[in-house]
Design a protein around this motif. Structure first.
Motif, PDB file in Angstrom:
ATOM      1  N   ARG A  14     152.216  26.606  26.683  1.00 46.06           N
ATOM      2  CA  ARG A  14     152.226  25.254  27.644  1.00 46.06           C
ATOM      3  C   ARG A  14     151.468  25.822  29.040  1.00 46.06           C
ATOM      4  NH1 ARG A  14     158.675  24.385  27.473  1.00 46.06           N
ATOM      5  NH2 ARG A  14     158.396  26.809  27.717  1.00 46.06           N
ATOM      6  N   VAL A  15     151.671  27.082  29.415  1.00 44.62           N
ATOM      7  CA  VAL A  15     150.840  27.585  30.697  1.00 44.62           C
ATOM      8  C   VAL A  15     149.171  27.600  30.341  1.00 44.62           C
ATOM      9  CG1 VAL A  15     150.415  29.283  32.100  1.00 44.62           C
ATOM     10  CG2 VAL A  15     152.835  28.664  31.764  1.00 44.62           C
ATOM     11  N   ARG A  16     149.154  28.220  29.072  1.00 44.18           N
ATOM     12  CA  ARG A  16     147.403  28.232  28.726  1.00 44.18           C
ATOM     13  C   ARG A  16     146.862  26.819  28.554  1.00 44.18           C
ATOM     14  NH1 ARG A  16     149.902  31.970  25.225  1.00 44.18           N
ATOM     15  NH2 ARG A  16     149.310  30.834  23.180  1.00 44.18           N
ATOM     16  N   LYS A  17     147.710  25.962  28.089  1.00 45.17           N
ATOM     17  CA  LYS A  17     147.207  24.638  27.904  1.00 45.17           C
ATOM     18  C   LYS A  17     146.961  23.897  28.967  1.00 45.17           C
ATOM     19  CE  LYS A  17     148.563  23.663  23.124  1.00 45.17           C
ATOM     20  NZ  LYS A  17     149.466  22.868  22.368  1.00 45.17           N
ATOM     21  N   ALA A  18     147.930  24.287  29.848  1.00 42.31           N
ATOM     22  CA  ALA A  18     147.861  23.575  31.399  1.00 42.31           C
ATOM     23  C   ALA A  18     146.646  24.024  31.940  1.00 42.31           C
ATOM     24  CB  ALA A  18     148.873  23.869  32.043  1.00 42.31           C
ATOM     25  N   ILE A  19     146.359  25.151  31.987  1.00 40.53           N
ATOM     26  CA  ILE A  19     145.057  25.686  32.441  1.00 40.53           C
ATOM     27  C   ILE A  19     143.839  25.332  31.917  1.00 40.53           C
ATOM     28  CG2 ILE A  19     143.809  28.115  32.870  1.00 40.53           C
ATOM     29  CD1 ILE A  19     146.394  29.520  33.222  1.00 40.53           C
ATOM     30  N   ALA A  20     143.656  25.166  30.710  1.00 42.18           N
ATOM     31  CA  ALA A  20     142.794  24.488  29.998  1.00 42.18           C
ATOM     32  C   ALA A  20     142.339  23.168  30.487  1.00 42.18           C
ATOM     33  CB  ALA A  20     142.699  24.659  28.604  1.00 42.18           C
ATOM     34  N   HIS A  21     143.769  22.376  30.617  1.00 42.46           N
ATOM     35  CA  HIS A  21     143.352  21.029  30.843  1.00 42.46           C
ATOM     36  C   HIS A  21     143.013  20.781  32.358  1.00 42.46           C
ATOM     37  CE1 HIS A  21     144.488  18.859  27.336  1.00 42.46           C
ATOM     38  NE2 HIS A  21     145.628  19.254  27.269  1.00 42.46           N
ATOM     39  N   ALA A  22     143.348  21.554  33.190  1.00 40.95           N
ATOM     40  CA  ALA A  22     143.220  21.510  34.601  1.00 40.95           C
ATOM     41  C   ALA A  22     141.671  21.923  35.012  1.00 40.95           C
ATOM     42  CB  ALA A  22     144.143  22.676  35.332  1.00 40.95           C
ATOM     43  N   ILE A  23     140.730  22.201  34.124  1.00 41.79           N
ATOM     44  CA  ILE A  23     139.457  22.570  34.418  1.00 41.79           C
ATOM     45  C   ILE A  23     138.370  21.430  33.927  1.00 41.79           C
ATOM     46  CG2 ILE A  23     137.608  24.377  34.362  1.00 41.79           C
ATOM     47  CD1 ILE A  23     139.960  26.523  34.114  1.00 41.79           C
ATOM     48  N   ASN A  24     137.725  21.007  34.709  1.00 40.59           N
ATOM     49  CA  ASN A  24     136.991  19.888  34.514  1.00 40.59           C
ATOM     50  C   ASN A  24     135.447  20.168  33.895  1.00 40.59           C
ATOM     51  OD1 ASN A  24     135.228  17.595  33.992  1.00 40.59           O
ATOM     52  ND2 ASN A  24     135.829  16.817  36.151  1.00 40.59           N
ATOM     53  N   VAL A  25     135.317  20.740  32.770  1.00 42.33           N
ATOM     54  CA  VAL A  25     134.262  21.615  32.168  1.00 42.33           C
ATOM     55  C   VAL A  25     132.891  20.753  32.158  1.00 42.33           C
ATOM     56  CG1 VAL A  25     133.421  22.853  30.456  1.00 42.33           C
ATOM     57  CG2 VAL A  25     135.859  22.692  30.807  1.00 42.33           C
ATOM     58  N   PRO A  26     132.915  19.497  31.742  1.00 42.30           N
ATOM     59  CA  PRO A  26     131.896  18.568  31.943  1.00 42.30           C
ATOM     60  C   PRO A  26     131.149  18.788  33.179  1.00 42.30           C
ATOM     61  CG  PRO A  26     133.428  17.478  30.551  1.00 42.30           C
ATOM     62  CD  PRO A  26     134.300  18.654  31.099  1.00 42.30           C
ATOM     63  N   PHE A  27     132.118  18.557  34.346  1.00 39.68           N
ATOM     64  CA  PHE A  27     131.476  18.481  35.725  1.00 39.68           C
ATOM     65  C   PHE A  27     130.690  19.609  35.846  1.00 39.68           C
ATOM     66  CE2 PHE A  27     132.051  19.345  39.976  1.00 39.68           C
ATOM     67  CZ  PHE A  27     131.825  18.207  40.752  1.00 39.68           C
ATOM     68  N   PHE A  28     131.538  20.838  35.684  1.00 37.06           N
ATOM     69  CA  PHE A  28     130.926  22.060  36.076  1.00 37.06           C
ATOM     70  C   PHE A  28     129.462  22.409  35.524  1.00 37.06           C
ATOM     71  CE2 PHE A  28     130.061  26.706  34.800  1.00 37.06           C
ATOM     72  CZ  PHE A  28     130.170  26.970  35.929  1.00 37.06           C
ATOM     73  N   ILE A  29     129.505  21.690  34.200  1.00 37.86           N
ATOM     74  CA  ILE A  29     128.298  21.934  33.350  1.00 37.86           C
ATOM     75  C   ILE A  29     127.012  21.173  33.780  1.00 37.86           C
ATOM     76  CG2 ILE A  29     127.147  21.766  31.133  1.00 37.86           C
ATOM     77  CD1 ILE A  29     129.560  22.353  29.652  1.00 37.86           C
ATOM     78  N   GLU A  30     127.598  19.943  34.006  1.00 40.55           N
ATOM     79  CA  GLU A  30     126.315  19.037  34.479  1.00 40.55           C
ATOM     80  C   GLU A  30     126.165  19.434  36.049  1.00 40.55           C
ATOM     81  OE1 GLU A  30     127.816  15.114  34.636  1.00 40.55           O
ATOM     82  OE2 GLU A  30     126.006  14.347  35.700  1.00 40.55           O
ATOM     83  N   ASN A  31     126.821  20.057  37.033  1.00 41.97           N
ATOM     84  CA  ASN A  31     126.487  20.258  38.150  1.00 41.97           C
ATOM     85  C   ASN A  31     125.881  21.829  38.732  1.00 41.97           C
ATOM     86  OD1 ASN A  31     127.036  17.871  39.829  1.00 41.97           O
ATOM     87  ND2 ASN A  31     128.882  18.070  38.812  1.00 41.97           N
ATOM     88  N   PHE A  32     126.253  22.801  37.740  1.00 42.73           N
ATOM     89  CA  PHE A  32     125.952  24.095  37.850  1.00 42.73           C
ATOM     90  C   PHE A  32     125.141  24.668  36.855  1.00 42.73           C
ATOM     91  CE2 PHE A  32     129.986  23.347  40.250  1.00 42.73           C
ATOM     92  CZ  PHE A  32     129.646  23.985  41.305  1.00 42.73           C
ATOM     93  N   LEU A  33     125.203  24.113  35.709  1.00 41.00           N
ATOM     94  CA  LEU A  33     124.349  24.818  34.556  1.00 41.00           C
ATOM     95  C   LEU A  33     123.278  23.785  33.931  1.00 41.00           C
ATOM     96  CD1 LEU A  33     127.403  26.304  32.330  1.00 41.00           C
ATOM     97  CD2 LEU A  33     126.023  27.400  34.346  1.00 41.00           C
ATOM     98  N   GLY A  34     123.291  22.629  34.162  1.00 44.49           N
ATOM     99  CA  GLY A  34     122.330  21.643  33.880  1.00 44.49           C
ATOM    100  C   GLY A  34     121.987  21.684  32.579  1.00 44.49           C
ATOM    101  N   ASP A  35     120.640  21.556  32.056  1.00 46.19           N
ATOM    102  CA  ASP A  35     120.160  21.516  30.742  1.00 46.19           C
ATOM    103  C   ASP A  35     120.606  22.706  29.910  1.00 46.19           C
ATOM    104  OD1 ASP A  35     119.560  19.000  31.431  1.00 46.19           O
ATOM    105  OD2 ASP A  35     117.334  19.300  31.709  1.00 46.19           O
ATOM    106  N   PHE A  36     121.067  23.761  30.528  1.00 54.15           N
ATOM    107  CA  PHE A  36     120.885  24.917  29.777  1.00 54.15           C
ATOM    108  C   PHE A  36     122.220  25.178  29.088  1.00 54.15           C
ATOM    109  CE2 PHE A  36     117.909  26.025  33.390  1.00 54.15           C
ATOM    110  CZ  PHE A  36     116.894  25.703  32.652  1.00 54.15           C
ATOM    111  N   ALA A  37     123.237  24.237  29.157  1.00 54.02           N
ATOM    112  CA  ALA A  37     124.507  24.541  28.581  1.00 54.02           C
ATOM    113  C   ALA A  37     125.225  23.253  28.058  1.00 54.02           C
ATOM    114  CB  ALA A  37     125.568  25.123  29.544  1.00 54.02           C
ATOM    115  N   LYS A  38     126.113  23.415  27.048  1.00 52.44           N
ATOM    116  CA  LYS A  38     126.889  22.198  26.933  1.00 52.44           C
ATOM    117  C   LYS A  38     128.361  22.612  26.496  1.00 52.44           C
ATOM    118  CE  LYS A  38     125.586  22.276  21.983  1.00 52.44           C
ATOM    119  NZ  LYS A  38     125.027  21.505  20.793  1.00 52.44           N
TER     120      LYS A  38
END
Lengths: 538, 325
Positions: free
Chosen positions: A304-328
């Motif tokens: 449950r803790v591992r899942k909570a950690i994964a759910h707590a991180i906004n990955v699309p936001f990170f990709i869009e703002n920090f990695l741009g077109d180079f990641a998905k």
């Protein structure tokens, strides 16, 4: 919701990469009539020097980018990503998968004039791949002998079935051949030829000035007719990323491979007509960003803790703002570029959901203390890339919002590996998982229990799951490709469900190359390949 | 004879210092997590535990720390700096290959900083509180406050990328393979930007010191006497003031020789020069203890040598110094 977000992201990424691909194709179309030009010096950015340059001893992009022009593998990948013979012309396997026969190319000579024969293959396989080569020693664990009935035939004999597809997908990286007559006496690791490689490739080693440059010149006796086009390749050692970008602009470099520049410089040069900046030609070098959990920490062994950690991180936001077109957005241990094994996105996923994360933490009994803090964790980021460092900071801030305080402990390469993979002195760790065409080569060791302590990039989390161990073992010896694919789909489903580590971002390396280069990025591991057809337009 | 005596004593006194530095660095590096085999694994992108164990044995890393230190010192006594695990060559060879660019860069930057600082400092002191002084002091402050990697990158952008006057990096032109004068000029053109980059910070320091000590000496009695004798101003500055004002400048050379070696890491990285600074950085990251200790040893020798020369210069500038000993 999660699925549609993924789809949108996937589509935009595909569109962007199509646009980038169009960029590459357009200049080529404009010069469609031009004939390849012979001659020219190709200057390459070389960011980190290696201790040796022989790819039959060390599987890493830093070695392939030089050694891969001088030495050749048995098999490489063609433009579509299928195995194509280089030093081997054809191959077949017995139905039980225990005997695989390679028929070798005739008329190939080493750079010192000696003929290339099956003896070289047998020597390299038994003494280098099986004993020294990283990843190779795991792949060839059950290789018992290589028979050489004649100079053009090498018969690999395995104790357990070796799926032909697995071997062929591994060989482009783990199948480089070294000359037996150079290596048969003395300590292989200490052979001075390791720094002045002798191969059968289109370019001959000329000179290595440590800290400055490495030069290789065209091989006039190369077995492919009319190849290579270039007279010379010069790898210039430039450790500072910003300085390398300036040298590209000043015209003293033609290529910076493997995301060698800063993210902002790559984006900037992408708008400059003199350069082509794209992920094309790196499909065989997919990597995922990881988040590794140490199961020795009581709280983290609770799913449950591992899942909570994964759910707590906004990955699309990170990709869009920090990695741009180079990641998905990534979907698990097997990246979507792996057409043979990618099981699709319908495996357990953890879309951003802060409420759910908090609920899961509450459920796991981690109530906030007086300051709102539920848990304090040490996060060790690997020092290999700008994205890892940004990702670590992003994890820290995201988890702070759900009451998990994260302390980021930064180390250099040696320190990171020692603390995470040998001393297990981490709660969370993050780095890259590099996928090498077949999960059995690169990926399953991250999940298989019973890995010896101190082996980097293996399951050092203290996680054990008998079901997944069985799937991994079965898939490694399954000769039927359809059944293998199904087994790896099960593997991804179970791995994502149990979440011993999380691979939420998928990336390809970025190549920055002069627009004058022709036949560039034309196979899935182009920067590592031979460059026999590369030429420079005026 | 007296000078030789002085030299002998100074060198003998520096041996324990050298030993302490080496032992200190050796122990300090033990605190860094990971050893050269870990760094090697990082570079390879993976490997198995058996290989790692074998490599550790090969490099003698399986021995206890006192044993390793003892081995090292025993080799050093026999003038053997050991074997570099990253380069696969004796450390002495590796360092000898890397020494010329660093020495050239250091000498060029120090001379540039010293002489330009001297001239600017004199001009500023002569026109104290007038516009030349304000201009020079402001420039000095800017040079001092700007990080050298930024200076270097901007210099590359302006002089290499836009104007295309000077090469963007490297020690010499690879294709040319020239010899003699042509090669000297080629290397010189590669060194212009790094020298300026490394020199500017030191220039700022020298000009401040020169300005201050000029101002101080200009107010001393003997200068007033000289003026009263009716000597012209240029003669006063050159013959009377400069010589006395130079002492603190020379002191600074000795102090900054070491700083410069440190600063060269950044400059060598930005301009891709194959020098000692980058080698040192590389050996820390790769945990190549032998090479690092070798560099420390050689750098310490360099600093000792520079300070020795400074002592001799002192004696030349101010005869009272030798008379006192």
């Amino acid at each position: 919701m999660a699925l549609s977000r993924f789809e949108i992201n996937r589509r935009t990424v595909l569109l962007t990469s199509a646009a980038i691909a169009a960029n590459v194709i357009n200049p080529m179309r404009a010069f469609a009539q031009e004939t390849p030009r012979k001659g020219g010096v190709f200057n390459v950015h070389y960011g980190a020097e290696q201790r040796q340059l022989n790819p039959s001893l060390q599987a890493s992009t830093g070695v392939y980018i030089i050694g891969g022009k001088i030495q050749e593998p048995l098999v490489d990948l063609d433009a579509a990503g299928n195995p194509v013979g280089v030093l081997a012309e054809s191959w077949d396997s017995t139905p039980d998968g225990k005997t695989i026969t390679f028929r070798l190319r005739k008329g190939v000579t080493w750079h010192d004039g000696k003929p290339f024969t099956s003896e070289d293959v047998a020597f390299t396989a038994m003494n280098m791949w099986k004993k020294i080569l990283n990843y190779g020693s795991t792949l060839q664990l059950f290789l018992t002998a290589v028979d050489t009935p004649d100079p053009q035939t090498a018969i690999f004999r395995y104790e357990r079935p070796m799926p032909l597809n697995l071997l062929l997908r591994a060989l482009p990286d783990l199948g480089y051949i070294s000359p037996k007559h150079i290596y048969e006496t003395g300590d292989i690791r200490q052979n001075p030829v390791n720094l002045a490689p002798i191969g059968t490739g289109p370019f001959k080693f000329n000179k290595y000035e440590r800290g400055q440059y490495i030069i290789a010149d065209r091989n006039d006796n190369y077995w492919r007719p009319n190849a290579p086009y270039l007279d010379r390749i010069v790898w210039r050692v430039i450790t500072d990323r910003a300085a390398a970008a300036a040298q590209l602009e000043a015209g003293s470099l033609h290529l910076s491979p493997f995301s060698g520049l800063t993210i902002s410089d790559m984006a900037r040069l992408g708008k400059d007509k003199r350069f082509v900046v794209s992920t094309k030609g790196n499909e065989g070098n997919a990597r995922t960003n990881t988040l590794e959990f140490n199961f020795r920490r009581k709280e983290l062994s609770d799913i449950r803790v591992r899942k909570a950690i994964a759910h707590a991180i906004n990955v699309p936001f990170f990709i869009e703002n920090f990695l741009g077109d180079f990641a998905k957005l990534g979907t698990g241990p097997i990246p979507s570029t792996s057409t043979d094994f990618y099981p699709g996105p319908n495996t357990p996923q953890y879309p951003y959901d802060k409420k759910k994360a908090i609920a899961l933490l509450d459920e796991a009994g981690l109530k906030p203390a007086a300051g709102g803090n539920r848990l304090t964790l040490r996060l060790l980021p690997a020092p290999w890339g700008e994205d890892i460092s940004l990702w670590a900071t992003f994890i820290q801030q995201s988890l702070g919002e759900v009451g998990i305080q994260v302390e980021v402990v930064r180390n250099d390469g040696g320190g990171f590996l020692k603390q995470v993979y040998d001393e297990h002195a981490f709660d969370l760790a993050t780095g890259w998982h590099q996928y090498r065409n077949d999960p059995a080569v690169s990926t399953t060791v991250w999940y298989r229990s019973g890995q010896p302590k101190g082996a980097p990039w293996t399951n050092q989390w203290g996680w054990k799951d008998e079901a997944i161990d069985k799937i991994i073992d079965d898939a490694a010896t399954e000769v039927d490709p359809v059944k293998r694919k199904a087994l790896y789909a099960d593997f991804v489903t179970r791995a994502n469900g149990e979440l011993p580590l999380w691979m939420p971002i998928e990336q390809l390396f970025v190549t920055v190359i002069s627009a004058k280069a022709r036949n560039a990025s034309n196979n899935p591991r182009w920067a590592s390949s031979t460059w026999h057809d590369l030429w420079l337009a005026e | 004879m007296r000078i030789l005596n002085l030299a002998g004593r100074r060198l003998a006194a520096s041996i324990p210092t050298l030993l302490l530095i080496l032992i200190g660095i050796f122990l300090l590096l033990q605190f860094a997590p990971g050893d050269t085999v870990d760094a090697m694994m990082a570079q390879m992108g993976g490997g198995d535990a058996a290989t790692a164990r074998e490599l550790r044995q090969f490099y003698g890393l399986d021995l206890s720390i006192p044993m390793q230190l003892g081995n090292y010192l025993w080799r050093l006594v026999r003038f053997d700096l050991g074997f570099s695990s990253i380069y696969g060559k004796p450390v002495a060879t590796v360092i000898l290959e890397r020494l010329p660019p660093t020495l050239l860069l250091m000498t060029a930057s120090l001379s540039f900083a010293f002489f330009a600082g001297l001239v600017l400092g004199v001009i500023a002191a002569r026109g104290v509180n007038k516009w030349p002084d304000t201009l020079i002091s402001t420039l000095g402050l800017i040079f001092y406050a700007t990080p050298s990697f930024w200076f270097g990158l901007m210099a590359i952008v302006v002089f290499s990328v836009y104007l295309q006057w000077l090469p963007a990096g490297g020690f010499e032109d690879i294709g040319a393979a020239s010899t003699g004068l042509a090669r000297t000029l080629d290397i010189a053109s590669h060194l212009v930007l790094p020298t300026l980059t490394l020199g500017l910070i030191f220039l700022a320091i020298y000009l401040r010191i020169m300005r201050a000590s000029m101002l101080e000496v200009l107010n001393l009695d003997f200068v007033r006497t000289a003026r009263a004798k009716g000597l012209d101003e240029t003669r006063i500055v050159v013959r009377h003031v400069l010589r006395n004002a130079l002492l603190p400048m020379v002191t600074l050379i000795g102090l900054q020789a070491g700083t410069m070696l440190g600063g060269s890491v950044v400059v060598e990285s930005v301009f891709s020069l194959p020098g000692l600074g980058r080698l040192a950085y590389e050996s820390v990251v790769q945990r190549d203890l032998n090479t690092l200790l070798g560099i420390v040893f050689v750098s310490a020798l360099l600093v000792i040598a520079v300070n020795f020369l400074v002592d001799l210069l002192y004696a030349r500038l101010d005869p009272r110094i030798t008379a006192g000993t």
